[in-house]
Design a protein around this motif. Structure first.
Motif, short mmCIF file in Angstrom:
data_model
loop_
_atom_site.label_atom_id
_atom_site.label_comp_id
_atom_site.label_asym_id
_atom_site.label_seq_id
_atom_site.Cartn_x
_atom_site.Cartn_y
_atom_site.Cartn_z
N THR A 46 0.84 -1.30 -0.06
CA THR A 46 -0.02 0.31 -0.01
C THR A 46 0.91 1.39 0.03
OG1 THR A 46 -1.73 -1.03 1.16
CG2 THR A 46 -1.91 1.40 1.27
N ALA A 78 -6.02 3.47 -0.76
CA ALA A 78 -5.18 2.61 0.36
C ALA A 78 -6.01 1.47 0.84
CB ALA A 78 -4.55 3.57 1.45
N PHE A 100 -4.83 -2.39 0.12
CA PHE A 100 -4.52 -2.95 1.20
C PHE A 100 -5.36 -4.63 1.34
CE2 PHE A 100 -4.64 -4.39 5.83
CZ PHE A 100 -3.54 -4.13 6.29
#
Length: 562
Positions: free
Chosen positions: A358, A494, A498
Motif C-alpha cells: 500500500t 489505500a 490493502f
C-alpha cells in the motif's frame, strides 16, 4: 471500481516523448520510468519465451495444451454467461421494480466482492462434502443413512468451477450495468410500452441494448479475474492455463516452458481487453436532467418471490461461506490454542506485505497522477498523460502468475548484482520480500492511479495559482493544498489496495521468500492437504479485511444513486 474501469484500456507509447513544447521534466521522466517498469515484466516474459528451447512443445501440444485450452475457454465462456445473467438480472430488478427488501439487496449484491474465489471454493468444498453438513441434512430429510444411498454431484468439476466463480464475480457486471440502467431516461421505455412492447420486450429491445457497453466492461473485468485465479480452479480440479503455468514452474521447475505457456495467456488477455475497449469506446450516459426510471411496485407473494430469487446469489456467494467460516472458527476458538504460532506468523506477514504494498502504491500513484496533472495543465507533451497512465495501470490487467514470471528474471538479475556489490550471500531483495512487494505494487497500482487522478481533476487550478501568488513554492502547495483535498481518495484507494494485497494468492505463491507464509498461502496449503477446517480462521480474517472496502464502495454507490 470506476478507477479500475478507467485504467484498463490498451496501452500505447504514442505521444509519450513528443510534443511542441519543452523536453521531459524530471517529474515526467520519473512517471515514464514507472510506466515502463510495469511494462517490463511483459517484455521480459516474451523475450524469455522466445529464447527458450521449443523441443518439449511436441509433448505439450499432444498431451497438455488441448485439454487445458478447452478447459480455459469453457471456463471463461461459462463465467461470462453466469455473471452476465446474474449481474444484468439483479441490476434491472433493483432498478425497475420496488419489492420487499429492495434497498437492502441493492447494496448487499456487492458483498461477494469481499470473497476471494479460492475462499468460496474452500468453503463450499467442505459444505458440500459427501459427509458434510448439507448432504447429511438432505439425507436426513429423505430418510437415507449413507452417502451410497444419496449423493449430490461432485463439486470438483468444470461446471462447479463456473458456478462458484460466477457467484463471486457477478458484482462487476452488476455495478456497471446498474449505473447504466439508472442513467437511462424513463421516456424511452415509456415510448416502447406505448408502441405495444411488453415489459420483457422493452427490456430486451430498449434497456439492454443501451446497457450493452457497460455489460462488455463488466464481463471483461470478471474474465480478467477468472484468468488470475489459481486457488479455486486447482481446488476444484480444473486444469486451466493459469494452473498449468504454476505447476510447470513450481512442480517441474521449468521456467522457460511456463513462460511460453504464459505467452498464450497473453492472447486471451488481449481479446478480453479488446472487449473492454470496445465497450468503453461505445459507452455513454444519458443526461441526468432527464426523468429517471421509476420502479414499479410489486407486493404480495410475487414481491417476496422476486426478493428471494435476487437474494440467492448473495446467500450462495457470501452469506453461506461466511457462516461456515465463522462456525468453523468458533470451533477452533473452543480449543486450547486456536491461534497457533503459524497462524500468528502468517497474519503478521500478511499485514507487513499489505502495508508495504500500500505504501509503495500510494507513493508511486501520487507521482504518476501528479505528473499527468501537470502535463495536462501545461498543455505539453500531447498523449503523455493518457499513455503513461495506461501503461502504469497495465499490471491490473495481467494475471498475477504472468506478472510474477515476467518479473522474476530481470528482478533476480538485479538481486544477484546487488548481492555481488554488497558481498553478501544469497539474494537480499528476494529474501527480504522486497521483490514480492514491488510485484504486488505493479499489480494493484491501477486502483490508486485512477482514484488519485480523479481526485486531482476535482481540485480547481485556481487554488494552486492562488497559493503560488501568495509566495508558496510547488512542494508547499502540494503539501498544504492538494494533499488535504486528496485525503478521501487516498484513504479509499489505500484501503482497496490493502485488502487486495491481503488476499492476493498467485503472486505471493510464486515470489514469497523461503518459509514466508501469508494468510492466503496458509489457507492454500491447508486446502491442498484437505484439512479445510484448519484454515477457517485465516479465511475469515481475509474476508473481514475485504469487507471494509466493499462497505466504502456501497456508500459511494448509494451516494451516486441517491
Amino acid at each position: 471500481m470506476d478507477s479500475i474501469n478507467k485504467s484498463l484500456r490498451l496501452p500505447t507509447l504514442r505521444g509519450l516523448v513528443s510534443g511542441p513544447q519543452s523536453l521531459l521534466t524530471p517529474l515526467h521522466l520519473a512517471a515514464l520510468c514507472v510506466a515502463l517498469g510495469v511494462l517490463m515484466p511483459v517484455v521480459a516474459l516474451i523475450w524469455q519465451a522466445t529464447q527458450a528451447d521449443f523441443s518439449h512443445w511436441d509433448n505439450l501440444v499432444t498431451f497438455v495444451l488441448p485439454s487445458v485450452l478447452k478447459n480455459t475457454v469453457l471456463l471463461l465462456a461459462g463465467v461470462a454467461v453466469i455473471v452476465g445473467v446474474i449481474g444484468v438480472g439483479s441490476a434491472w430488478a433493483v432498478t425497475a421494480w420496488d419489492f420487499p427488501g429492495r434497498k437492502i439487496l441493492s447494496w448487499a449484491l456487492l458483498l461477494p466482492l469481499a470473497m476471494p474465489t479460492y475462499i468460496v471454493a474452500f468453503a463450499w468444498l467442505d459444505l458440500l462434502h459427501p459427509i458434510g453438513p448439507l448432504q447429511t441434512f438432505i439425507r436426513f430429510l429423505l430418510g437415507f443413512d449413507s452417502p451410497r444411498q444419496f449423493r449430490l454431484p461432485d463439486l470438483r468439476s468444470l461446471p462447479g468451477a463456473i458456478i462458484l466463480l460466477g457467484l463471486v464475480l457477478y458484482p462487476y457486471v452488476y455495478l456497471t450495468t446498474r449505473a447504466m440502467f439508472i442513467s437511462q431516461p424513463a421516456h424511452l421505455l415509456e415510448a416502447a410500452r406505448t408502441l405495444g412492447c411488453s415489459a420483457a420486450g422493452t427490456f430486451f429491445r430498449v434497456a439492454l441494448p443501451m446497457a450493452r457497453p457497460a455489460l462488455a466492461v463488466g464481463i471483461s473485468l470478471a474474465l480478467l479475474e477468472t484468468l488470475n485465479d489459481i486457488g479455486a480452479s486447482e481446488f476444484l480440479g480444473v486444469q486451466t492455463l493459469t494452473v498449468t503455468v504454476y505447476t510447470t514452474w513450481i512442480s517441474r521447475s521449468d521456467l522457460a516452458a511456463a513462460a511460453q505457456i504464459a505467452c498464450m495467456m497473453l492472447m486471451f488477455i488481449f481479446c478480453i481487453l479488446t472487449l473492454e475497449f470496445y465497450g468503453r469506446k461505445k459507452q455513454g450516459f444519458s443526461s441526468r436532467s432527464l426523468r429517471e426510471i421509476q420502479p414499479t411496485a410489486i407486493r404480495g407473494w410475487r414481491g417476496w418471490l422476486l426478493a428471494s430469487v435476487i437474494a440467492l446469489p448473495v446467500i450462495l456467494g457470501f452469506v453461506a461461506p461466511v457462516i461456515f467460516l465463522a462456525w468453523e472458527s468458533m470451533k477452533r476458538f473452543g480449543e486450547e490454542n486456536p491461534l497457533s504460532p503459524a497462524l500468528l506468523s502468517a497474519l503478521q506477514n500478511t499485514l507487513l506485505l499489505a502495508a508495504g504494498t500500500t505504501l509503495v502504491v500510494i507513493c508511486v500513484s501520487l507521482l504518476v497522477a501528479w505528473s499527468a496533472r501537470h502535463s495536462a495543465a501545461d498543455n505539453a507533451l500531447p498523449g503523455f498523460r493518457r499513455g503513461v497512465m495506461r501503461l502504469a495501470s497495465l499490471g491490473y490487467a495481467v494475471p498475477g502468475t504472468i506478472l510474477a514470471i515476467g518479473f522474476l528474471t530481470p528482478a533476480m538479475a538485479v538481486d544477484r548484482w546487488l548481492a555481488d556489490l554488497l558481498e553478501v550471500r544469497g539474494l537480499p531483495l528476494m529474501s527480504a520480500g522486497v521483490l514480492l512487494v514491488i510485484c504486488c505494487a505493479m499489480r494493484f497500482q491501477a486502483i490508486a492511479i485512477g482514484a488519485l487522478d480523479s481526485g486531482l481533476s476535482r481540485i480547481p487550478p485556481s487554488l494552486e495559482q492562488a497559493s503560488r501568488l501568495l509566495g508558496e513554492n510547488g512542494a508547499g502547495t502540494f503539501a498544504r493544498i492538494h494533499l488535504p483535498l486528496l485525503r478521501p481518495a487516498l484513504v479509499s484507494s489505500a484501503l482497496l489496495v490493502f485488502a487486495d494485497a491481503m488476499k492476493e494468492l498467485p503472486t505471493t505463491l510464486l515470489l514469497r521468500p523461503v518459509n514466508f507464509e501469508t494468510l492466503a498461502t496458509l489457507l492454500y496449503a491447508e486446502a491442498a492437504r484437505g484439512t479445510y477446517e484448519e484454515g477457517a480462521i485465516a479465511a475469515l480474517m481475509i474476508v473481514l479485511a475485504g469487507t471494509l472496502p466493499v462497505i466504502l464502495l456501497v456508500r459511494h454507490q448509494m451516494t451516486r444513486t441517491g
